[in-house]
Scaffold this motif. Structure first.
Motif, PDB file in Angstrom:
ATOM      1  N   MET A 189       0.722  -1.566   0.137  1.00  0.00           N
ATOM      2  CA  MET A 189      -0.124   0.215  -0.197  1.00  0.00           C
ATOM      3  C   MET A 189       0.948   1.129  -0.013  1.00  0.00           C
ATOM      4  N   GLU A 190       2.109   1.234   0.764  1.00  0.00           N
ATOM      5  CA  GLU A 190       2.870   2.545   0.465  1.00  0.00           C
ATOM      6  C   GLU A 190       3.386   2.503  -0.508  1.00  0.00           C
ATOM      7  N   VAL A 191       3.700   1.430  -1.465  1.00  0.00           N
ATOM      8  CA  VAL A 191       4.270   2.071  -3.177  1.00  0.00           C
ATOM      9  C   VAL A 191       3.167   2.266  -3.885  1.00  0.00           C
ATOM     10  N   LEU A 192       2.113   1.686  -3.679  1.00  0.00           N
ATOM     11  CA  LEU A 192       0.753   2.267  -4.389  1.00  0.00           C
ATOM     12  C   LEU A 192       0.522   3.377  -4.559  1.00  0.00           C
ATOM     13  N   ASP A 193       0.744   4.350  -3.167  1.00  0.00           N
ATOM     14  CA  ASP A 193       0.086   5.539  -2.689  1.00  0.00           C
ATOM     15  C   ASP A 193       1.781   6.233  -3.164  1.00  0.00           C
ATOM     16  N   LEU A 194       2.905   5.663  -3.346  1.00  0.00           N
ATOM     17  CA  LEU A 194       3.673   6.489  -4.307  1.00  0.00           C
ATOM     18  C   LEU A 194       3.662   6.020  -5.153  1.00  0.00           C
ATOM     19  N   VAL A 195       3.004   5.937  -5.957  1.00  0.00           N
ATOM     20  CA  VAL A 195       2.943   5.875  -7.558  1.00  0.00           C
ATOM     21  C   VAL A 195       1.107   5.843  -7.986  1.00  0.00           C
ATOM     22  N   LYS A 196       0.602   6.270  -6.654  1.00  0.00           N
ATOM     23  CA  LYS A 196      -0.547   7.310  -6.778  1.00  0.00           C
ATOM     24  C   LYS A 196      -1.357   6.387  -7.667  1.00  0.00           C
ATOM     25  N   LEU A 197      -1.356   5.048  -7.242  1.00  0.00           N
ATOM     26  CA  LEU A 197      -2.372   4.046  -7.545  1.00  0.00           C
ATOM     27  C   LEU A 197      -3.084   3.074  -6.497  1.00  0.00           C
ATOM     28  N   LYS A 198      -3.675   4.004  -5.718  1.00  0.00           N
ATOM     29  CA  LYS A 198      -3.990   3.212  -4.375  1.00  0.00           C
ATOM     30  C   LYS A 198      -5.693   2.465  -4.676  1.00  0.00           C
ATOM     31  N   ASN A 199      -6.406   3.422  -6.101  1.00  0.00           N
ATOM     32  CA  ASN A 199      -7.417   3.556  -5.569  1.00  0.00           C
ATOM     33  C   ASN A 199      -7.940   2.062  -7.259  1.00  0.00           C
ATOM     34  N   LYS A 200      -6.435   1.744  -7.615  1.00  0.00           N
ATOM     35  CA  LYS A 200      -6.655   0.524  -8.524  1.00  0.00           C
ATOM     36  C   LYS A 200      -6.424  -1.567  -8.220  1.00  0.00           C
ATOM     37  N   THR A 201      -6.358  -1.393  -6.554  1.00  0.00           N
ATOM     38  CA  THR A 201      -5.417  -2.476  -5.350  1.00  0.00           C
ATOM     39  C   THR A 201      -5.853  -3.605  -6.740  1.00  0.00           C
ATOM     40  N   ARG A 202      -7.020  -3.712  -7.167  1.00  0.00           N
ATOM     41  CA  ARG A 202      -8.008  -4.998  -7.354  1.00  0.00           C
ATOM     42  C   ARG A 202      -8.534  -5.332  -8.937  1.00  0.00           C
ATOM     43  N   HIS A 203      -7.319  -4.210  -9.559  1.00  0.00           N
ATOM     44  CA  HIS A 203      -7.635  -4.200 -10.826  1.00  0.00           C
ATOM     45  C   HIS A 203      -6.049  -5.055 -11.883  1.00  0.00           C
ATOM     46  N   LYS A 204      -6.254  -5.807 -13.053  1.00  0.00           N
ATOM     47  CA  LYS A 204      -6.065  -6.711 -13.500  1.00  0.00           C
ATOM     48  C   LYS A 204      -4.785  -5.452 -15.050  1.00  0.00           C
ATOM     49  N   PRO A 205      -4.002  -6.095 -14.855  1.00  0.00           N
ATOM     50  CA  PRO A 205      -3.157  -4.759 -16.067  1.00  0.00           C
ATOM     51  C   PRO A 205      -3.772  -4.722 -16.605  1.00  0.00           C
TER      52      PRO A 205
END
Ligand code: ADP
Ligand code: ADP
Length: 228
Positions: free
Chosen positions: A119-135
């Motif tokens: 969650m910390e690195v997802l915050d760094l890359v500003k993608l915390k709202n996409k955790t469950r998405h597939k590429p």
């Protein structure tokens, strides 16, 4: 941090990709590696991550002489170096969260530390709202952000980016540069091979220009090219 002394690389087919490369990159630097197609940029990257071995010269990464590394030690070197590519190389069946967590699961990270760190690195890359998405449910820029998050989740000393903006539109490319700068400002050395002259000329950094297997220029706040 990264030191190449008199490095040459001749591939088994006889192509001399690198002739006499001398490079010293310090901790926390941000360096562009530029040059025409076939100049030897990817070969330099592959040497740093020990995907290929030099035919001449010595390479030190993080104080380790790569020539002294045994096969068993290579995975430990790779954990100190994050890598991102033009084509992202994400696992298509895994979610964003799983793509990043995977990089921690192969280390001995305690399970209760994995989620907070992802969650910390997802915050760094500003993608915390996409955790469950597939590429495939993400834009190219978002996929590159996932790749960057995965590359830095182990807190590597060095991030290598091979044409990270190559498949992205200009606006998205700039936002990826913002994220690379954020990663660099947190203490990670960044080495970026690129053809993006617009970025190199506007976001001034050290430029190492490679041509025909040699270092043509190595300049602080350099330009992409001096040709018209
Ligand atoms: P760049 O990344 O700057 O385009 P490369 O390092 O990929 O340059 O390639 C440098 C030269 O080495 C090119 O002539 C290329 O064809 C050659 N080369 C790269 N990889 C290999 C390989 N595995 N086997 C043989 N020749 C290679
Ligand atoms: P962030 O918001 O994450 O810092 P930005 O996308 O705003 O990232 O920008 C990253 C860097 O690129 C900044 O230094 C910014 O000044 C610069 N930049 C952004 N867009 C452009 C552009 N179109 N032309 C030139 N420089 C730009």
């Amino acid at each position: 941090m990264i030191e190449m002394k008199k490095v040459g690389k001749t591939y088994p087919n006889g192509v001399q990709a690198l002739k006499d490369i001398n490079i010293h990159i310090d901790k926390e630097e941000f360096v562009y590696v530029v040059g025409p197609s076939g100049a030897g940029k990817t070969s330099i990257i592959k040497l740093i991550i020990r995907e290929v071995v030099p035919t001449e010269g010595t390479i030190h990464v993080n104080g380790t002489n790569l020539g002294d590394l045994t096969k068993k030690q290579i995975p430990y070197l790779r954990r100190k170096i994050g890598v991102v590519f033009q084509d992202f190389k994400l696992f298509p069946k895994l979610s964003v969260f799983e793509n990043i967590a995977f990089a921690l699961e192969v280390t001995e990270e305690p399970p209760d530390r994995i989620k907070p760190r992802v969650m910390e690195v997802l915050d760094l890359v500003k993608l915390k709202n996409k955790t469950r998405h597939k590429p495939r449910e993400l834009s190219g820029g978002e996929q590159q952000r996932v790749a960057m998050a995965r590359a830095v989740v182990n807190r590597p000393a060095i991030l290598i980016a091979d044409e990270p903006t190559g498949n992205l539109d200009p606006e998205t490319a700039w936002s990826i540069m913002g994220t690379l700068e954020d990663i660099n400002h947190r203490g990670t050395t960044v080495v970026m091979a690129t053809h993006n002259s617009h970025i190199v000329n506007h976001l001034k950094k050290r430029v190492i220009a490679i041509d025909d297997g040699n270092v043509l220029r190595d300049e602080w706040r350099g330009a992409y090219s001096y040709e018209a």
